[in-house]
Every structure is written in C-alpha cells, then in structure tokens.
Design an enzyme around this catalytic site. Sequence first.
Site, short mmCIF file in Angstrom:
data_model
loop_
_atom_site.label_atom_id
_atom_site.label_comp_id
_atom_site.label_asym_id
_atom_site.label_seq_id
_atom_site.Cartn_x
_atom_site.Cartn_y
_atom_site.Cartn_z
N LYS A 105 1.83 5.69 5.72
CA LYS A 105 1.95 4.32 4.63
C LYS A 105 2.88 5.19 3.73
O LYS A 105 2.65 6.00 2.88
CB LYS A 105 0.69 3.93 3.92
CG LYS A 105 1.22 2.79 2.92
CD LYS A 105 -0.20 2.04 2.35
CE LYS A 105 -0.85 2.80 1.15
NZ LYS A 105 0.06 2.41 -0.06
N ASP A 162 4.63 -0.03 2.52
CA ASP A 162 3.92 -1.16 1.69
C ASP A 162 4.72 -1.25 0.30
O ASP A 162 4.58 -0.76 -0.79
CB ASP A 162 2.61 0.01 1.21
CG ASP A 162 1.86 -0.83 0.11
OD1 ASP A 162 1.84 -2.06 0.00
OD2 ASP A 162 0.85 -0.09 -0.34
N LYS A 214 4.91 -4.92 -0.90
CA LYS A 214 4.38 -6.04 -1.66
C LYS A 214 5.54 -6.92 -2.05
O LYS A 214 5.53 -7.07 -3.25
CB LYS A 214 3.40 -5.46 -2.63
CG LYS A 214 2.25 -4.53 -2.02
CD LYS A 214 1.41 -4.38 -3.33
CE LYS A 214 0.13 -3.60 -2.82
NZ LYS A 214 0.27 -2.23 -2.62
N ASP A 225 8.76 -13.11 -3.95
CA ASP A 225 10.07 -13.70 -4.66
C ASP A 225 10.37 -15.08 -4.02
O ASP A 225 9.37 -15.46 -3.19
CB ASP A 225 11.37 -12.69 -4.30
CG ASP A 225 12.47 -12.72 -5.40
OD1 ASP A 225 12.68 -13.83 -5.76
OD2 ASP A 225 12.81 -11.86 -6.06
N ILE A 226 11.52 -15.65 -4.34
CA ILE A 226 11.91 -16.87 -3.68
C ILE A 226 11.87 -16.93 -2.07
O ILE A 226 12.23 -15.67 -1.67
CB ILE A 226 12.76 -17.86 -4.16
CG1 ILE A 226 14.18 -16.90 -4.09
CG2 ILE A 226 12.70 -17.94 -5.67
CD1 ILE A 226 15.29 -17.43 -4.32
N THR A 273 -6.95 -5.56 -6.00
CA THR A 273 -8.27 -5.20 -6.23
C THR A 273 -8.38 -4.72 -7.73
O THR A 273 -9.51 -4.75 -8.38
CB THR A 273 -8.76 -4.08 -5.39
OG1 THR A 273 -7.96 -3.07 -5.36
CG2 THR A 273 -9.30 -4.40 -3.99
N ARG A 312 -13.57 6.63 1.26
CA ARG A 312 -14.03 8.08 0.96
C ARG A 312 -14.87 8.67 1.72
O ARG A 312 -15.83 8.11 2.42
CB ARG A 312 -14.55 8.24 -0.55
CG ARG A 312 -13.61 7.73 -1.72
CD ARG A 312 -12.58 8.81 -1.73
NE ARG A 312 -11.50 8.72 -2.84
CZ ARG A 312 -10.50 7.84 -2.67
NH1 ARG A 312 -9.94 7.37 -1.39
NH2 ARG A 312 -9.48 7.68 -3.75
N ARG A 317 -5.70 10.25 -0.91
CA ARG A 317 -6.31 11.56 -1.38
C ARG A 317 -7.41 12.20 -0.71
O ARG A 317 -7.09 13.49 -0.71
CB ARG A 317 -6.68 11.24 -3.12
CG ARG A 317 -5.40 11.26 -3.95
CD ARG A 317 -5.75 10.48 -5.28
NE ARG A 317 -6.34 8.94 -5.03
CZ ARG A 317 -6.71 8.10 -6.11
NH1 ARG A 317 -6.52 8.76 -7.20
NH2 ARG A 317 -7.08 7.06 -5.71
#
Length: 232
Positions: A32, A59, A61, A64-65, A119, A181, A211
């Site tokens: 990603k 990624d 995101k 917009d119009i 989130t 995790r 991570r």
Amino acid sequence: MNRDVIIACDFASKEEVMTFLNRFGDERPFVKIGMELYYSAGPDIVREIKERGHKIFLDLKLHDIPNTVKKSMNVLSRLGVDMTNLHAAGTIAMMEAAIEGLTRPDGTRPLLIAVTQLTSTGEDRMREELLIDHPIDEVVMHYAANAKKAGLDGVVCSPLEAGKVHETCGKQFITVTPGVRFADGDIGDQVRVTTPAKAKEIGSDFIVVGRPITAAADPLAAYKRCVEEFCK
Ligand code: C5P
C-alpha cells in the site's frame, strides 16, 4: 477473491521504501502506497515499485466533485495500480464518475474501494460536528451499501465490521481491513485490533499491515507469519 496481506509502506522517501523492499528477496508482496510516500516521491514511485513486480494499493482517498474525481482516477488508472480508493461521503454520483474515469479503454480497471467513516471519527464527533444523527454502525453500513450501488468493489473497514459488511453487501463485496496486530505484538496507536487469524475467521478479504511488518527486526519473517495466519 483470494485473501492477501497488503503491507502499508508508510515511509517518507523513495530511499526508505526501496531499502525496505530489498529485504524481501524474491518475494513480491502486495503493498500500500499512501499519501505520505506519494506526495513526497511522486507518481514515479508507483511505476518503479510496479516494475519490480509488486501489486499496489494506492491509498489516496479521493473526495471532490464528480468531474474532478473522474479525471484524477483516469490518471491513476494509467499508473497501473491494482487497487485504489475514495471517500463514500462524496456521494453515489462521485463514485460512479470515479469508476468511469478508472476504466481503461480495454474495459479493465483497478479495484475501487470506499472509505466509509474514518475510524478516527467517533460517533460523538460525527453527531456534533458533522450533524449525522444515526448510530455510527448504521452510517458505515449505509455508506457501504451506497458504494455497492455505485458499482464499487468493496470498502475499507475494521476487521470487526467485515462480517457485517458481507451480510449487508454480499460475500463478493471486498473488505480491506487495517488495525491488525499479532497476538503477542505491540498495538501502538490502534484501538480496536485483531490478529491475522481472527481477521480471516471474521471474513476479511485483505488485511493491511504496517508497523507489525515495517518495524519488525525481520520484516520478511513478520510478513510470512501474517501470510501463514491469514492466507493458509
Ligand atoms: O502500522 P499500522 O498497521 O497501524 O498501519 C495501518 C495502515 O492502515 C496505515 O497506513 C493507516 O493509515 C491505515 N489505516 C488505518 N485505519 C483506517 C484506515 C487506514 O489504520 N481506518
């Protein structure tokens, strides 16, 4: 859809990400690329990683119009990415325009998935600041249903929501889930986490792991552990 592990390459420069990927030997994990790396290294970083043989989830995101999103998605599809995303809050018209822009002349296109509510947005803020007066779970499922209506392939969500999304939108509707995790690992700043094995049990299609792999002493071993728990 085959389950897969996507490594969140949250690095600030080309040098850092290349040093990291060089530790994977002949393995070519799905990666990603987010805003930090894209804005610092530019579209060339996508081409370069793609040429090495990795699948890429870009990624960014978009929100917009419809016309702007359509044209921007057209540029991104030419980069050869395998998956990209937008905010479902941009409306069904925006999501439909995104698909149009993303579709290549030969009819193929990258997978397109929607962010429902981030989130980091809790129910209180959503009610008080965004004036959305519904339980957050309902809002997430409604946005997922809108994404499906617009023809998108799935949503980014918590692994804990993946089962409900599949109930609402069908088994074929993809769930891409961060917040993963190892059972014996550090959770860092994530709040609601699950293990790769649990994510598989709930029905995630892709787990996004940052991570626990990027900060591991042996990233390849950590990646293989994720694959073992989630894909096998
Ligand atoms: O390092 P960690 O495993 O927490 O990384 C998770 C990745 O997934 C990061 O790139 C983060 O920005 C992203 N993400 C997330 N939660 C969301 C959406 C994206 O953690 N709701």
